[in-house]
Design a protein around this motif. Structure first.
Motif, PDB file in Angstrom:
ATOM      1  N   UNK A  39      25.416  29.394  37.319  1.00 28.38           N
ATOM      2  CA  UNK A  39      25.636  30.191  38.783  1.00 28.38           C
ATOM      3  C   UNK A  39      27.547  29.169  38.749  1.00 28.38           C
ATOM      4  N   UNK A  40      28.064  28.528  37.748  1.00 32.05           N
ATOM      5  CA  UNK A  40      29.112  28.579  38.151  1.00 32.05           C
ATOM      6  C   UNK A  40      30.068  29.331  37.315  1.00 32.05           C
ATOM      7  N   UNK A  41      31.214  29.681  37.590  1.00 31.19           N
ATOM      8  CA  UNK A  41      32.281  30.800  37.551  1.00 31.19           C
ATOM      9  C   UNK A  41      32.653  30.078  36.066  1.00 31.19           C
ATOM     10  N   UNK A  42      33.171  31.481  35.191  1.00 30.36           N
ATOM     11  CA  UNK A  42      33.435  31.072  34.284  1.00 30.36           C
ATOM     12  C   UNK A  42      35.468  31.879  34.602  1.00 30.36           C
ATOM     13  N   UNK A  43      35.788  31.673  33.371  1.00 33.91           N
ATOM     14  CA  UNK A  43      37.463  31.669  33.407  1.00 33.91           C
ATOM     15  C   UNK A  43      37.128  32.738  32.811  1.00 33.91           C
ATOM     16  N   UNK A  44      38.869  33.154  33.320  1.00 31.23           N
ATOM     17  CA  UNK A  44      38.994  34.515  32.832  1.00 31.23           C
ATOM     18  C   UNK A  44      39.311  34.910  30.933  1.00 31.23           C
ATOM     19  N   UNK A  45      39.287  35.773  30.582  1.00 29.09           N
ATOM     20  CA  UNK A  45      39.210  35.552  28.950  1.00 29.09           C
ATOM     21  C   UNK A  45      40.014  37.035  28.646  1.00 29.09           C
ATOM     22  N   UNK A  46      40.004  37.006  27.314  1.00 28.32           N
ATOM     23  CA  UNK A  46      40.264  38.782  27.161  1.00 28.32           C
ATOM     24  C   UNK A  46      39.359  39.646  27.330  1.00 28.32           C
ATOM     25  N   UNK A  47      38.356  39.090  27.367  1.00 31.96           N
ATOM     26  CA  UNK A  47      36.980  40.041  27.387  1.00 31.96           C
ATOM     27  C   UNK A  47      36.277  40.424  28.943  1.00 31.96           C
ATOM     28  N   UNK A  48      37.078  39.798  29.913  1.00 33.41           N
ATOM     29  CA  UNK A  48      36.424  39.518  31.075  1.00 33.41           C
ATOM     30  C   UNK A  48      37.236  40.201  31.693  1.00 33.41           C
TER      31      UNK A  48
END
Length: 403
Positions: A39-48
């Motif tokens: 449930x924790x947010x994931x950081x933005x990345x090249x593939x987000x």
């Protein structure tokens, strides 16, 4: 091992641009962050989606950087967990040949399209023109004495700039025939200069074609002398076979250490830290060639007495079922090989192999990397050329080569 077959070839530079067309370099507006299983947010990345933003106005990147991928515990000792990828500069045409000048504390870059060399200052990141014209220079190094050595597509030669500012031609012919378009080079611990000579620069954009009637002039209609009086007067009019060459440090003799039959379409080149192994990339066909060209792999060979022996495949550049396209590469002080990887978005960037040919880590970028080097006063920053953009990453290792 059979060569890799690429059924679709939209052009070498288009493939090297990698994920740009499908992903884009910058995004606008609010970010949607995917949720992890807990449930924790994931950081933005090249593939987000939307993808990570880059540049001075981009949001702060969470640590560890989501686009630095550890595939083996040994890479954790090379990557620095408190460092994030940075867009250092954007503004070139096609950046190549990064080389670190220790005395001047700057990074030298080639722009193969605009035919200039740039200087990136360490202290403030300012970029200015270093040399114009550069005759479509590509690969650069500073040799063991700190002199700049450059490969020039336009004049189809390798030159060295002496400490007094004069220019010396190290190689422009072999077997009484002009070279193709020297591409990349590396200095051996014994002082010899090794360089690859495919035909990738024998084009309108990055050098000049052959004269009409010769292999690297499509249908004989390319106007090879336009805006290139000097280049076509002195730069050769007909490509020859591909080679990897060695320039003797004492005599200046130019000797072929690998032929086209042994290793077609040689591209990037690097040495192990002790100079006992040379790594050479074999890529796709260049102008004036028919067939599939090289096999898209990194090859290794033993070096002794200025000769190469036991040429063998080192890495197949396969990643998640995709045959990535290798380009420039450098070794670190522990013998790991850092190589530009070009291909689909999400896979392109940099791949890192240990000395046994095992992929241990990746740097994921929004487009493929044409070449890279280690720079900074401690030689612990990776500079990565990606199209018109320069990326950097602080690491916990150092480059093995002088530049």
């Amino acid at each position: 091992m059979p060569p890799v077959i690429h059924p679709f070839n939209p052009g070498r530079r288009a493939m090297l641009a990698g994920g740009l067309a499908t992903g884009g370099l910058w995004s606008i507006g609010q970010r949607a962050r995917a949720a992890s299983p807990d449930g924790l947010p994931q950081p933005p990345s090249v593939v987000s989606n939307p993808p990570r933003q880059w540049g001075a106005d981009a949001p702060v990147t969470p640590l560890p950087d989501p686009d630095i991928l550890v595939l083996d515990p040994s890479f954790g000792n090379l990557a620095y967990a408190n460092a994030s990828l940075k867009l250092a500069w954007r503004g070139g045409g096609w950046l190549e040949g990064p080389a670190w000048c220790s005395e001047g504390r700057f990074l030298l870059l080639s722009d193969t399209i605009r035919a200039v060399q740039y200087r990136y200052l360490w202290e403030n990141g300012a970029v200015s023109i270093f040399r114009s014209p550069s005759y479509h220079s590509n690969g650069n190094i500073f040799d063991n004495e700190g002199r700049l050595v450059s490969c020039e597509h336009g004049l189809r030669r390798v030159v060295r700039w002496e400490h007094d500012g004069s220019c010396r031609v190290l190689a422009d012919r072999y077997n009484n025939a002009p070279l193709n378009s020297p591409n990349d080079l590396a200095v051996h611990p014994d002082g010899s200069i090794w360089f690859t000579d495919p035909g990738y620069g024998d084009t309108i954009v990055e050098g000049h074609p052959d004269a009409p009637g010769n292999p690297a002039n499509r249908a004989g209609v390319e106007r090879w002398t336009l805006d290139g009086e000097v280049m076509t007067e002195f730069g050769g009019s007909r490509r020859q076979e591909d080679h990897v060459f060695r320039i003797d440090p004492a005599t200046g003799d130019v000797k072929a250490v690998l032929t086209e039959k042994q290793l077609p379409d040689p591209n990037g080149i690097a040495f192990s830290p002790d100079g006992k192994i040379v790594y050479v990339i074999s890529d796709g066909p260049g102008p004036g060639q028919n067939g599939q060209g090289g096999d898209g792999r990194i090859h290794a060979a033993d070096v002794a007495g200025g000769e190469v022996r036991n040429l063998r495949p080192f890495a197949d550049m396969m990643l998640n079922g995709h045959a990535m396209i290798p380009d420039g590469m450098r070794t670190d002080i522990f013998g790991n090989l850092w190589c530009g990887a070009n291909g689909p978005l999400g896979l392109c960037g940099v791949v890192v192999y240990n000395p046994h040919g095992h992929m241990i880590g990746r740097i994921r970028l929004p487009r493929g990397v044409s070449n890279l080097t280690f720079g900074g006063p401690k030689r612990d920053v990776v500079f990565m050329c990606a199209g018109d953009t320069l990326f950097t990453l602080q690491v916990n290792t150092q480059g093995a080569a002088p530049s």
